[in-house]
Design a protein around this motif. Structure first.
Motif, mmCIF file in Angstrom:
data_model
loop_
_atom_site.group_PDB
_atom_site.id
_atom_site.type_symbol
_atom_site.label_atom_id
_atom_site.label_comp_id
_atom_site.label_asym_id
_atom_site.label_seq_id
_atom_site.Cartn_x
_atom_site.Cartn_y
_atom_site.Cartn_z
ATOM 1 N N VAL A 268 6.686 -0.622 -9.179
ATOM 2 C CA VAL A 268 6.005 -0.194 -7.956
ATOM 3 C C VAL A 268 6.854 -0.589 -6.751
ATOM 4 O O VAL A 268 7.449 -1.662 -6.721
ATOM 5 N N ARG A 269 6.900 0.278 -5.744
ATOM 6 C CA ARG A 269 7.535 -0.041 -4.461
ATOM 7 C C ARG A 269 6.419 -0.495 -3.513
ATOM 8 O O ARG A 269 5.461 0.239 -3.270
ATOM 9 N N TRP A 270 6.573 -1.721 -3.018
ATOM 10 C CA TRP A 270 5.567 -2.262 -2.100
ATOM 11 C C TRP A 270 6.232 -3.263 -1.174
ATOM 12 O O TRP A 270 7.044 -4.082 -1.604
ATOM 13 N N GLU A 271 5.913 -3.171 0.105
ATOM 14 C CA GLU A 271 6.466 -4.066 1.120
ATOM 15 C C GLU A 271 7.998 -4.038 1.103
ATOM 16 O O GLU A 271 8.648 -5.070 1.272
ATOM 17 N N GLY A 272 8.576 -2.844 0.832
ATOM 18 C CA GLY A 272 10.028 -2.698 0.861
ATOM 19 C C GLY A 272 10.740 -3.297 -0.335
ATOM 20 O O GLY A 272 11.963 -3.448 -0.324
ATOM 21 N N ARG A 273 9.982 -3.641 -1.372
ATOM 22 C CA ARG A 273 10.576 -4.251 -2.563
ATOM 23 C C ARG A 273 10.104 -3.521 -3.817
ATOM 24 O O ARG A 273 9.091 -2.830 -3.808
ATOM 25 N N ARG A 274 10.848 -3.720 -4.889
ATOM 26 C CA ARG A 274 10.488 -3.160 -6.193
ATOM 27 C C ARG A 274 9.801 -4.268 -7.005
ATOM 28 O O ARG A 274 10.318 -5.378 -7.128
ATOM 29 N N TRP A 275 8.629 -3.940 -7.565
ATOM 30 C CA TRP A 275 7.830 -4.912 -8.309
ATOM 31 C C TRP A 275 7.654 -4.420 -9.742
ATOM 32 O O TRP A 275 7.383 -3.239 -9.967
ATOM 33 N N GLU A 276 7.787 -5.338 -10.706
ATOM 34 C CA GLU A 276 7.572 -5.017 -12.107
ATOM 35 C C GLU A 276 6.576 -5.998 -12.703
ATOM 36 O O GLU A 276 6.473 -7.142 -12.244
ATOM 37 N N MET B 87 -3.110 -2.513 -7.943
ATOM 38 C CA MET B 87 -3.777 -1.212 -8.107
ATOM 39 C C MET B 87 -4.542 -0.845 -6.832
ATOM 40 O O MET B 87 -4.585 0.315 -6.426
ATOM 41 N N GLY B 88 -5.113 -1.850 -6.193
ATOM 42 C CA GLY B 88 -5.795 -1.607 -4.917
ATOM 43 C C GLY B 88 -4.829 -1.124 -3.855
ATOM 44 O O GLY B 88 -5.128 -0.203 -3.090
ATOM 45 N N TYR B 89 -3.632 -1.742 -3.807
ATOM 46 C CA TYR B 89 -2.607 -1.308 -2.854
ATOM 47 C C TYR B 89 -2.178 0.137 -3.141
ATOM 48 O O TYR B 89 -1.977 0.923 -2.219
ATOM 49 N N ILE B 90 -2.050 0.476 -4.436
ATOM 50 C CA ILE B 90 -1.669 1.841 -4.812
ATOM 51 C C ILE B 90 -2.761 2.814 -4.393
ATOM 52 O O ILE B 90 -2.485 3.857 -3.788
ATOM 53 N N ASP B 91 -4.016 2.478 -4.677
ATOM 54 C CA ASP B 91 -5.143 3.354 -4.315
ATOM 55 C C ASP B 91 -5.233 3.571 -2.810
ATOM 56 O O ASP B 91 -5.640 4.632 -2.348
ATOM 57 N N GLY C 205 -2.714 3.602 -0.833
ATOM 58 C CA GLY C 205 -1.482 4.213 -0.359
ATOM 59 C C GLY C 205 -0.485 3.236 0.221
ATOM 60 O O GLY C 205 0.508 3.634 0.819
ATOM 61 N N GLU C 206 -0.717 1.926 0.044
ATOM 62 C CA GLU C 206 0.206 0.912 0.568
ATOM 63 C C GLU C 206 1.366 0.667 -0.388
ATOM 64 O O GLU C 206 2.403 0.166 0.011
#
Length: 196
Positions: free
Chosen positions: A176-184, A156-160, A162-163
């Motif tokens: 969520v898309r983060w660091e070029g990957r899809r996370w569930e 949630m911190g990464y989303i807030d 904008g990462e």
């Protein structure tokens, strides 16, 4: 933390023979004075057998010496009153109510320090905690290690910031898309795990 811990003169686990001898001498003298000055029954004659009492008395002595030391700038101070209220009184209260001293009398001490058992799952818990921590603060770039999971609060911190970007911002459980990957979010752990 980059600073290496340098133990001081009151850190019992780190003292060599000479330093321990000096501290025992200093502490024994100070505790004898304290017991007599305040007519204390809370500090048992066998206090030196009790590791927790030794640690507390060492801390109280250290605070007392810092409080009562002569300085050129201070003639009157609230330090002594503070020491009595914030150090001595709570310490004596703990001594009064501790089950550790119940069998001790003026002539006898049956206390034997026993190691407290470590919970069976401690190593597993620590390993999981470490595995869930982000390592991106110290190493970044394409060959930086990638975490196996990320807890919800961190994501949630990464989303807030904008990462990271949720696929559906209206759905708090959205991948969520983060660091070029899809996370569930995993139903088993409740943490985010990469799925591609």
């Amino acid at each position: 933390m980059s600073d290496k811990f340098t133990p001081g003169p009151f850190a019992w686990p780190h003292l060599d023979e000479t330093a321990a001898n000096e501290l025992w001498t200093e502490l024994i003298e100070w505790v004898a004075w304290l017991r007599e000055r305040y007519a204390l029954r809370e500090i048992r004659p066998c206090w030196f057998h009790h590791g927790s009492m030794v640690e507390e008395l060492t801390a109280a002595m250290s605070a007392w010496k810092a409080t009562y030391a002569r300085t050129k700038d201070t003639h009157y101070s609230t330090g002594p009153a503070y020491w009595h209220q914030q150090v001595l009184a709570p310490m004596l209260g703990r001594f009064r109510t501790s089950a550790e001293f119940e069998t001790c009398t003026g002539a006898r001490c049956d206390y034997q320090e026993k190691p407290r058992p470590v919970l069976d799952d401690l190593a597993e818990f620590i390993a999981a905690d470490i595995a869930n921590r982000s390592t991106f603060g110290s190493r970044s770039g394409p060959d930086a290690p990638k975490p196996a999971s990320v807890d919800v609060a961190t994501m949630m911190g990464y989303i807030d910031q904008g990462e990271a970007e949720p696929e559906d911002p209206a759905d708090e459980f959205s991948p969520v898309r983060w660091e070029g990957r899809r996370w569930e979010i995993s139903d088993d752990t409740g943490d985010y795990h990469p799925v591609d």
